[in-house]
Motif scaffolding. Structure first.
Motif, PDB file in Angstrom:
ATOM      1  N   MET A   1       0.855  -1.180   0.000  1.00 46.33           N
ATOM      2  CA  MET A   1       0.000   0.000   0.000  1.00 46.33           C
ATOM      3  C   MET A   1       0.894   1.233   0.000  1.00 46.33           C
ATOM      4  SD  MET A   1      -2.692   1.107   2.933  1.00 46.33           S
ATOM      5  CE  MET A   1      -3.774  -0.245   2.542  1.00 46.33           C
ATOM      6  N   GLU A  41       2.587   0.169  18.081  1.00 44.67           N
ATOM      7  CA  GLU A  41       1.469  -0.301  17.254  1.00 44.67           C
ATOM      8  C   GLU A  41       1.588   0.277  15.850  1.00 44.67           C
ATOM      9  OE1 GLU A  41      -2.587   0.594  18.447  1.00 44.67           O
ATOM     10  OE2 GLU A  41      -3.379  -0.699  16.864  1.00 44.67           O
ATOM     11  N   VAL A  44      -1.959   2.490  13.935  1.00 47.43           N
ATOM     12  CA  VAL A  44      -2.618   2.799  15.221  1.00 47.43           C
ATOM     13  C   VAL A  44      -4.013   3.381  15.027  1.00 47.43           C
ATOM     14  CG1 VAL A  44      -1.603   5.116  15.375  1.00 47.43           C
ATOM     15  CG2 VAL A  44      -2.266   3.929  17.466  1.00 47.43           C
ATOM     16  N   LEU A  49      -7.144   1.075  20.400  1.00 43.45           N
ATOM     17  CA  LEU A  49      -6.437   0.217  21.351  1.00 43.45           C
ATOM     18  C   LEU A  49      -5.348   0.978  22.093  1.00 43.45           C
ATOM     19  CD1 LEU A  49      -5.995  -2.932  19.090  1.00 43.45           C
ATOM     20  CD2 LEU A  49      -7.598  -2.647  20.985  1.00 43.45           C
ATOM     21  N   ASN A  65       0.119   5.715   8.541  1.00 41.00           N
ATOM     22  CA  ASN A  65       0.464   6.517   7.361  1.00 41.00           C
ATOM     23  C   ASN A  65      -0.681   7.423   6.925  1.00 41.00           C
ATOM     24  OD1 ASN A  65      -1.281   4.720   6.165  1.00 41.00           O
ATOM     25  ND2 ASN A  65      -0.043   4.427   4.327  1.00 41.00           N
ATOM     26  N   SER A  66      -1.740   7.489   7.745  1.00 44.39           N
ATOM     27  CA  SER A  66      -2.856   8.378   7.425  1.00 44.39           C
ATOM     28  C   SER A  66      -2.881   9.544   8.411  1.00 44.39           C
ATOM     29  CB  SER A  66      -4.180   7.605   7.491  1.00 44.39           C
ATOM     30  OG  SER A  66      -5.256   8.509   7.593  1.00 44.39           O
ATOM     31  N   GLY A  87       3.925   7.548   9.519  1.00 39.38           N
ATOM     32  CA  GLY A  87       4.942   6.747   8.838  1.00 39.38           C
ATOM     33  C   GLY A  87       4.340   5.489   8.252  1.00 39.38           C
ATOM     34  N   ASP A  88       5.087   4.877   7.346  1.00 39.14           N
ATOM     35  CA  ASP A  88       4.645   3.646   6.698  1.00 39.14           C
ATOM     36  C   ASP A  88       5.208   2.450   7.465  1.00 39.14           C
ATOM     37  OD1 ASP A  88       4.575   1.343   4.916  1.00 39.14           O
ATOM     38  OD2 ASP A  88       3.984   2.782   3.375  1.00 39.14           O
ATOM     39  N   ALA A  89       4.351   1.498   7.766  1.00 42.65           N
ATOM     40  CA  ALA A  89       4.768   0.347   8.567  1.00 42.65           C
ATOM     41  C   ALA A  89       5.866  -0.477   7.893  1.00 42.65           C
ATOM     42  CB  ALA A  89       3.558  -0.538   8.858  1.00 42.65           C
ATOM     43  N   TYR A 105      -5.913  -6.047  13.886  1.00 45.50           N
ATOM     44  CA  TYR A 105      -7.110  -5.656  13.148  1.00 45.50           C
ATOM     45  C   TYR A 105      -6.822  -5.599  11.641  1.00 45.50           C
ATOM     46  CZ  TYR A 105     -11.871  -3.805  12.955  1.00 45.50           C
ATOM     47  OH  TYR A 105     -13.208  -3.632  12.716  1.00 45.50           O
ATOM     48  N   LEU A 107      -4.178  -5.347   9.856  1.00 44.54           N
ATOM     49  CA  LEU A 107      -3.224  -4.407   9.246  1.00 44.54           C
ATOM     50  C   LEU A 107      -2.473  -5.053   8.080  1.00 44.54           C
ATOM     51  CD1 LEU A 107      -1.748  -1.638   9.235  1.00 44.54           C
ATOM     52  CD2 LEU A 107       0.079  -2.819  10.454  1.00 44.54           C
TER      53      LEU A 107
HETATM   54  C1  LIG Z   1      -8.422  -1.153  10.423  1.00 45.46           C
HETATM   55  S1  LIG Z   1      -7.510   0.285  10.878  1.00 45.46           S
HETATM   56  C2  LIG Z   1      -6.935  -0.277  12.461  1.00 45.46           C
HETATM   57  C3  LIG Z   1      -6.709   0.835  13.460  1.00 45.46           C
HETATM   58  C4  LIG Z   1      -6.374   0.364  14.860  1.00 45.46           C
HETATM   59  N1  LIG Z   1      -5.191  -0.476  14.872  1.00 45.46           N
HETATM   60  C5  LIG Z   1      -7.537  -0.400  15.480  1.00 45.46           C
HETATM   61  O1  LIG Z   1      -7.351  -1.567  15.813  1.00 45.46           O
HETATM   62  O2  LIG Z   1      -8.614   0.178  15.629  1.00 45.46           O
HETATM   63  C6  LIG Z   1      -6.059   0.141   9.873  1.00 45.46           C
HETATM   64  C7  LIG Z   1      -5.103   1.299  10.048  1.00 45.46           C
HETATM   65  O3  LIG Z   1      -3.896   0.974   9.354  1.00 45.46           O
HETATM   66  C8  LIG Z   1      -3.409   2.156   8.764  1.00 45.46           C
HETATM   67  N2  LIG Z   1      -2.491   1.824   7.675  1.00 45.46           N
HETATM   68  C9  LIG Z   1      -2.818   1.343   6.450  1.00 45.46           C
HETATM   69  N3  LIG Z   1      -1.708   1.216   5.703  1.00 45.46           N
HETATM   70  C10 LIG Z   1      -0.667   1.612   6.478  1.00 45.46           C
HETATM   71  C11 LIG Z   1       0.732   1.721   6.266  1.00 45.46           C
HETATM   72  N4  LIG Z   1       1.270   1.423   5.077  1.00 45.46           N
HETATM   73  N5  LIG Z   1       1.520   2.135   7.281  1.00 45.46           N
HETATM   74  C12 LIG Z   1       0.975   2.488   8.471  1.00 45.46           C
HETATM   75  N6  LIG Z   1      -0.351   2.431   8.725  1.00 45.46           N
HETATM   76  C13 LIG Z   1      -1.162   1.998   7.744  1.00 45.46           C
HETATM   77  C14 LIG Z   1      -4.669   2.880   8.298  1.00 45.46           C
HETATM   78  O4  LIG Z   1      -4.430   4.255   8.062  1.00 45.46           O
HETATM   79  C15 LIG Z   1      -5.609   2.613   9.464  1.00 45.46           C
HETATM   80  O5  LIG Z   1      -5.505   3.626  10.429  1.00 45.46           O
END
Ligand SMILES: C[S@@+](CC[C@H](N)C(=O)[O-])C[C@H]1O[C@@H](n2cnc3c(N)ncnc32)[C@H](O)[C@@H]1O
Length: 246
Positions: A1, A41, A44, A49, A65-66, A87-89, A105, A107
């Motif tokens: 992504m 996390e 996040v 959480l 990253n959002s 940041g990007d995971a 969740y 991710l």
């Molecule tokens: C389903 S939500 C989960 C949020 C939280 N962990 C929870 O359990 O409620 C997924 C999250 O992953 C983030 N995400 C998606 N791609 C990502 C990336 N490349 N790097 C970091 N975060 C990312 C999204 O922006 C979103 O906030």
């Protein structure tokens, strides 16, 4: 992504649409596993959480990253020991090491190639302190949709709302393409979601490539055993706990 897909509209709706009833159980489980230490996390989000976990851990650092999801998190009263970072995971890094790293969740599933998923697992593993744990939570692979190629399901939302989802699965890419129609008092909207399904065996191999080994696999945050059962409800989970191989 590559591009964040969690925009301002999703950030505004997130806490209502994802008010999971198992959040307190999740927090209790993760707090115990962290030993009250430092938690990282990835993804996040709005801090569903991370905020309560900060009350039970030395520190929590949440990466996403959002910018919109992080802005929504900042609307909550944030405890002093919770930090948020954009940041990007796959690539975000710090010198710090953590007792618990979370990719929960679904991710990992939001990364739509094997390389990208592996990059996240490797990055998570690289941030573990000695003896630390990585927790990955994904939805149970939707075996019926995988068998049948296409499937429609419905979901009751809070109040009078509902969601109708069509799922299309492609074996070559392992991509589950979902189109979800949400209908509630505000009207209706459609959301496209593409997720790369991970069978536990492939995920375990990614963890091994990152120097980790599986220590626990459960189906819910009560610690119930996971069974690879195609009759399991679509919403059930696979929760995997890894630690560094000795
Ligand atoms: C389903 S939500 C989960 C949020 C939280 N962990 C929870 O359990 O409620 C997924 C999250 O992953 C983030 N995400 C998606 N791609 C990502 C990336 N490349 N790097 C970091 N975060 C990312 C999204 O922006 C979103 O906030």
């Amino acid at each position: 992504m590559d591009e964040p897909t969690w925009d301002a509209d999703q950030a505004a709706r997130y806490d209502t649409e994802h008010a999971r009833i198992d959040t307190p159980l999740t927090v209790a489980y993760l707090a115990e596993l962290s030993g009250g230490g430092d938690v990282l996390e990835f993804g996040v989000g709005t801090g569903r959480l991370a905020v309560p976990l900060a009350g039970k851990a030395r520190s929590v650092l949440g990466v996403d990253n959002s910018a919109e999801m992080l802005a929504a998190a900042r609307h909550r009263p944030l405890p002093d020991n919770l930090a948020l970072a954009l940041g990007d995971a796959q690539t975000w890094t710090t010198e710090r090491r953590f007792d618990l790293v979370l990719c929960v969740y679904n991710l990992l599933l939001h990364f739509t190639t094997q390389d990208a998923q592996l990059a996240v697992v490797r990055n998570a593993a690289a941030h573990l302190a000695p003896g630390g744990h990585l927790v990955v939570e994904n939805l149970h692979p939707p075996l019926r949709a995988m068998e049948e190629g296409e499937r429609i399901s419905t979901l009751r939302l809070a109040g009078a709302g509902m969601a109708i989802s069509t799922q299309r699965f492609d074996w070559k890419s392992l991509l589950l393409d979902q189109s979800v129609l949400y209908v509630d008092e505000d009207g209706h909207r459609v959301r496209q979601i593409a997720q790369r399904m991970l069978l536990p065996s492939e995920q375990d191999l990614m963890a091994r490539l990152a120097g980790l080994r599986l220590v626990r696999r459960i189906a819910n945050w009560r610690g119930g055993p996971w069974r690879a059962d195609s009759s399991a409800p679509a919403a059930s989970n696979v929760i995997s706990v890894y630690r560094r191989a000795e």
